[in-house]
Design a protein around this motif. Structure first.
Motif, mmCIF file in Angstrom:
data_model
loop_
_atom_site.group_PDB
_atom_site.id
_atom_site.type_symbol
_atom_site.label_atom_id
_atom_site.label_comp_id
_atom_site.label_asym_id
_atom_site.label_seq_id
_atom_site.Cartn_x
_atom_site.Cartn_y
_atom_site.Cartn_z
ATOM 1 N N ALA A 191 0.831 -1.202 0.000
ATOM 2 C CA ALA A 191 0.000 0.000 0.000
ATOM 3 C C ALA A 191 0.870 1.258 0.000
ATOM 4 O O ALA A 191 0.584 2.226 -0.703
ATOM 5 N N SER A 192 1.955 1.217 0.762
ATOM 6 C CA SER A 192 2.871 2.362 0.804
ATOM 7 C C SER A 192 3.529 2.592 -0.542
ATOM 8 O O SER A 192 3.589 3.724 -1.042
ATOM 9 N N LEU A 193 4.039 1.513 -1.134
ATOM 10 C CA LEU A 193 4.746 1.633 -2.405
ATOM 11 C C LEU A 193 3.804 1.998 -3.548
ATOM 12 O O LEU A 193 4.230 2.606 -4.535
ATOM 13 N N GLY A 194 2.558 1.621 -3.422
ATOM 14 C CA GLY A 194 1.581 1.953 -4.458
ATOM 15 C C GLY A 194 1.000 3.343 -4.322
ATOM 16 O O GLY A 194 0.227 3.786 -5.179
ATOM 17 N N SER A 195 1.370 4.039 -3.266
ATOM 18 C CA SER A 195 0.879 5.399 -3.034
ATOM 19 C C SER A 195 1.731 6.406 -3.806
ATOM 20 O O SER A 195 2.813 6.069 -4.293
ATOM 21 N N PRO A 196 1.305 7.664 -3.877
ATOM 22 C CA PRO A 196 2.106 8.685 -4.567
ATOM 23 C C PRO A 196 3.122 9.372 -3.658
ATOM 24 O O PRO A 196 3.632 10.430 -4.012
ATOM 25 N N PHE A 197 3.467 8.744 -2.515
ATOM 26 C CA PHE A 197 4.240 9.456 -1.507
ATOM 27 C C PHE A 197 5.722 9.082 -1.473
ATOM 28 O O PHE A 197 6.398 9.262 -0.468
ATOM 29 N N GLU A 198 6.250 8.556 -2.556
ATOM 30 C CA GLU A 198 7.694 8.396 -2.811
ATOM 31 C C GLU A 198 8.437 7.714 -1.662
ATOM 32 O O GLU A 198 9.320 8.284 -1.039
ATOM 33 N N VAL A 199 8.072 6.474 -1.435
ATOM 34 C CA VAL A 199 8.726 5.672 -0.393
ATOM 35 C C VAL A 199 10.109 5.253 -0.868
ATOM 36 O O VAL A 199 10.286 4.799 -2.002
ATOM 37 N N LEU B 210 -2.796 6.557 5.652
ATOM 38 C CA LEU B 210 -2.992 5.404 4.773
ATOM 39 C C LEU B 210 -2.831 4.083 5.519
ATOM 40 O O LEU B 210 -3.571 3.111 5.261
ATOM 41 N N LEU B 211 -1.894 4.027 6.447
ATOM 42 C CA LEU B 211 -1.542 2.760 7.112
ATOM 43 C C LEU B 211 -2.206 2.587 8.467
ATOM 44 O O LEU B 211 -1.975 1.575 9.145
ATOM 45 N N ARG B 212 -3.020 3.525 8.881
ATOM 46 C CA ARG B 212 -3.571 3.509 10.224
ATOM 47 C C ARG B 212 -4.347 2.220 10.525
ATOM 48 O O ARG B 212 -4.378 1.739 11.668
ATOM 49 N N SER B 213 -4.969 1.630 9.518
ATOM 50 C CA SER B 213 -5.781 0.434 9.750
ATOM 51 C C SER B 213 -4.948 -0.789 10.120
ATOM 52 O O SER B 213 -5.494 -1.785 10.607
#
Length: 373
Positions: A196-204, A240-243
């Motif tokens: 989910a992190s890597l698929g986000s637009p937040f440049e991990v 995004l990751l809170r769940s």
């Protein structure tokens, strides 16, 4: 033998009658044991050209990696691919060299964002098994002459030629960094969170899962960049990751660097008895493959890279059976490395190409013979 120049290196190789054990700093004893006279490139040391404005650096192959990183840091720059230091994991000493980094294609957690060592490599000079000096590539990022041969030298472990000089594109170092940590996830949950992190637009720039060696398992995500950008992206990733569970955030630069250095160097398995395998798969296959290893595992690259600690002598490929990836035996005794294929067997067509390349560049078969067999 330790030649002091490229021409001396070529002369030594031309005059050699038997096999050679090519070494840089001696910190990465990976592969089948090689019998032969030691040939060190440590005498080929120094930065030949560094142009911070052009984001390029040209370095002799025997230059200590620490010297290269220090020069780049002084100009606020770095090697993009975060090269792994194998000394802790393998129990080796010495100083890693930049040529050894290229020979092993050594790359760290940032590979998911910046690519591997070979993706930053823009030029090489090396000496073939016949003592011929070859130059390939260039000293600027736009020069792609000989692109394929430059890539081939990365990860060839000195079996195609002995590197004498390497050229890289470099990048600015970030102003800030942060690590987001979720505790207690199992492997499948961790890979979902990392995906989910890597698929986000937040440049991990880092996505890893560490085993519960001294407490709960930890799932970690890294972001880097300008301070305001890091703050914004950290907040969005937290939402995004809170769940997946409570999230802690570390922004102290020194602590963030220490955490990812431990991940880069597989520190949880350093000094712990057992063999260590490096398994590369699709991230979605990571949890199932990790479970079949039967050992303790840590994941990097969002689940696409599995480090497995297993009992000595374990035949990992037999244990995994057919799978869509490859497994490399990174740490084991000489007896185990002599008995097993260290590198994943290549399909017949690719094996024929590899054999043809070695026959072309090392027709006498004297450069680290059998190391990658």
């Amino acid at each position: 033998m330790q030649p002091g120049s490229e021409s001396d290196l070529a002369e030594v190789i031309r005059g050699t009658k038997g096999p050679l054990r090519v070494r840089g700093g001696g910190t990465r004893p990976v592969g089948k044991p090689v019998t032969g006279e030691a040939l060190s490139v440590a005498g080929l040391s120094g930065i030949d050209l560094y142009e911070p404005g052009a984001l390029t650096i040209v370095v002799k192959a025997g230059t200590p990696l620490a010297e290269v990183e220090q020069a780049l840091a002084a100009e606020g720059q770095r090697l993009p691919f975060e090269p792994m230091d194998h000394r802790g994991l393998l129990g080796s000493d010495g100083a890693p060299t930049i040529g050894g980094v290229v020979a092993a294609n050594a790359s760290g957690p940032r590979r998911i964002q910046a690519g591997a060592c070979r993706d930053s490599l823009i030029g090489v000079r090396f000496v073939t098994g016949e003592g011929e000096i070859v130059k390939n590539g260039g000293r600027v990022m736009k020069n792609v002459t000989g692109y394929d041969l430059v890539k081939l030298m990365a990860g060839s472990y000195g079996t195609l030629g002995v590197l004498s000089e390497v050229s890289f594109k470099v990048l600015p170092a970030p102003d800030a960094a942060a690590t987001l940590t979720i505790a207690g996830l199992d492997t499948a949950q961790a890979v979902r969170a990392l995906s989910a992190s890597l698929g986000s637009p937040f440049e991990v720039s880092g996505a890893a899962h560490l085993p519960a060696t001294d407490g709960e398992a930890r799932t970690l995500v890294r972001v880097e960049g300008l301070e305001a950008q890091v703050s914004y992206r950290t907040g969005k990733l937290t939402d995004l990751l809170r769940s997946y569970g409570p999230i802690s955030v570390e922004t102290d630069p020194a602590q963030v660097a220490r955490t990812w250095m431990q991940i880069r160097d597989v520190a949880p398995f350093a000094g712990v008895p057992g063999d260590v395998w490096r398994i590369s798969v699709k991230p979605s296959d990571g949890p199932g493959t990790a479970a079949r290893t039967g050992g303790q595992v840590m994941l990097d690259w969002g689940g696409g890279l599995i480090w497995a600690l297993v009992p000595e002598g374990t035949d990992m490929r037999a244990r995994l059976g057919a799978f869509g990836g490859h497994a490399t035996l990174v740490r084991a005794s000489e007896d185990t490395r002599a008995a097993q294929a260290v590198f994943h067997p290549e399909p017949a067509p690719l094996a024929a190409i590899s054999a043809g390349l070695r026959a072309r560049f090392d027709p006498r078969g004297i450069l680290n013979p059998g190391l990658m067999a």
